[in-house]
Design an enzyme around this catalytic site. Structure first.
Site, PDB file in Angstrom:
ATOM      1  N   ASP A  10       0.834  -1.199   0.000  1.00 56.28           N
ATOM      2  CA  ASP A  10       0.000   0.000   0.000  1.00 56.28           C
ATOM      3  C   ASP A  10       0.872   1.254   0.000  1.00 56.28           C
ATOM      4  O   ASP A  10       1.976   1.250  -0.537  1.00 56.28           O
ATOM      5  CB  ASP A  10      -0.977  -0.046   1.184  1.00 56.28           C
ATOM      6  N   SER A  11       0.393   2.336   0.624  1.00 61.39           N
ATOM      7  CA  SER A  11       1.123   3.603   0.565  1.00 61.39           C
ATOM      8  C   SER A  11       2.481   3.532   1.251  1.00 61.39           C
ATOM      9  O   SER A  11       3.409   4.274   0.895  1.00 61.39           O
ATOM     10  CB  SER A  11       0.293   4.721   1.196  1.00 61.39           C
ATOM     11  N   ILE A  12       2.627   2.661   2.243  1.00 61.77           N
ATOM     12  CA  ILE A  12       3.913   2.556   2.935  1.00 61.77           C
ATOM     13  C   ILE A  12       4.964   1.975   1.994  1.00 61.77           C
ATOM     14  O   ILE A  12       6.152   2.260   2.118  1.00 61.77           O
ATOM     15  CB  ILE A  12       3.778   1.727   4.225  1.00 61.77           C
ATOM     16  N   HIS A 191       2.079   6.423   8.803  1.00 63.53           N
ATOM     17  CA  HIS A 191       3.171   6.318   7.836  1.00 63.53           C
ATOM     18  C   HIS A 191       4.516   6.530   8.529  1.00 63.53           C
ATOM     19  O   HIS A 191       4.573   7.002   9.663  1.00 63.53           O
ATOM     20  CB  HIS A 191       2.959   7.327   6.706  1.00 63.53           C
TER      21      HIS A 191
END
Length: 242
Positions: A10-12, A191
């Site tokens: 995902d965004s990480i 995050h």
């Protein structure tokens, strides 16, 4: 062609090639040996990731990756009563979705090293502070994630890795071993800071090195091996023609 390591998440994962990112650190460590390919999708959960499998890992590929990191769960663990409710995936489904992702990759190549990463812990105060900084008085007072719930997803990720005989990295537990982890490792309660990214890269590289990746040859000779007057000698084994 160099071997490939593929980072899927995902965004990480999507942010992992930013300055200080964990993906950039992995690419640097294995530069000229392996190409590190980024496939991170901000906001995605494991349910949505399933739609990407045949595009990212086509079963007809003649050169499957030597390793894949699978790093989902932060969005699956979003609460149904919070602002991330559309991302929520029940924990049992999360585990089975991870299983399907692993099985697809292993169908592509049994030799591909698959590493499962748990979501990191959640700093709930940090999430509230971030929401207020973004939305002011309009920020929801209901949490979008909790550390306890995310911990349950991390546990199932580790359990699946044990069932399948795969290496795993329990970031949820690892990061909480450090005092002040909330601000040291997390930038917005979710995050990663550069220090948080360093934890991930160190753990990933440790597994890759144990698998022998540090011993992989360079794609072409080191400059110190090239004779300035007779350079072709250094390239004979790796290049059919110069």
């Amino acid at each position: 062609m160099r071997p490939q390591i593929l980072l899927f998440g995902d965004s990480i994962t999507q942010q992992s090639f930013r300055s200080g990112g964990w993906g950039a650190a992995v690419a640097d460590i294995y530069s000229r040996k392996v190409d590190v390919v980024l496939r991170g999708y901000g906001g995605y959960n494991t349910r949505w990731a399933l739609f990407l499998l045949h595009h990212i890992f086509p079963l007809v590929s003649a050169t499957p990756p030597v390793a894949v990191t699978i790093f989902f769960g932060a969005n699956d663990a979003a609460l149904l009563g919070g602002t991330g409710k559309k991302q929520h995936v029940p924990v049992n489904e999360y585990k089975e979705n991870l299983r399907r992702i692993v099985q697809h990759i292993k169908n592509l190549s049994r030799n591909t090293l698959v590493v499962l990463l748990t979501p990191p812990p959640i700093d709930q105060q940090g999430r509230r502070e971030f929401a207020r900084s973004q939305y002011g008085d309009k920020a929801s007072e209901s949490p979008d994630r909790t550390n306890e719930v995310t911990g349950a997803y991390a546990e199932e990720c580790v359990n699946l890795a044990k069932e399948l005989g795969l290496p795993s990295i329990n970031l949820w537990s690892k990061m909480q071993e450090t005092e002040g982890w909330q601000k040291k490792f997390l930038s917005d309660g979710l995050h990663l800071t550069p220090e948080g990214n360093a934890v991930v890269s160190q753990e990933v590289i440790k597994i890759f090195d144990e698998a022998g990746f540090s011993d992989l040859p360079y794609d072409f000779p080191q400059h110190s091996e090239i004779d300035g007057e007779n350079p072709e000698k250094a390239f004979l084994q790796q290049c059919a023609a110069v």
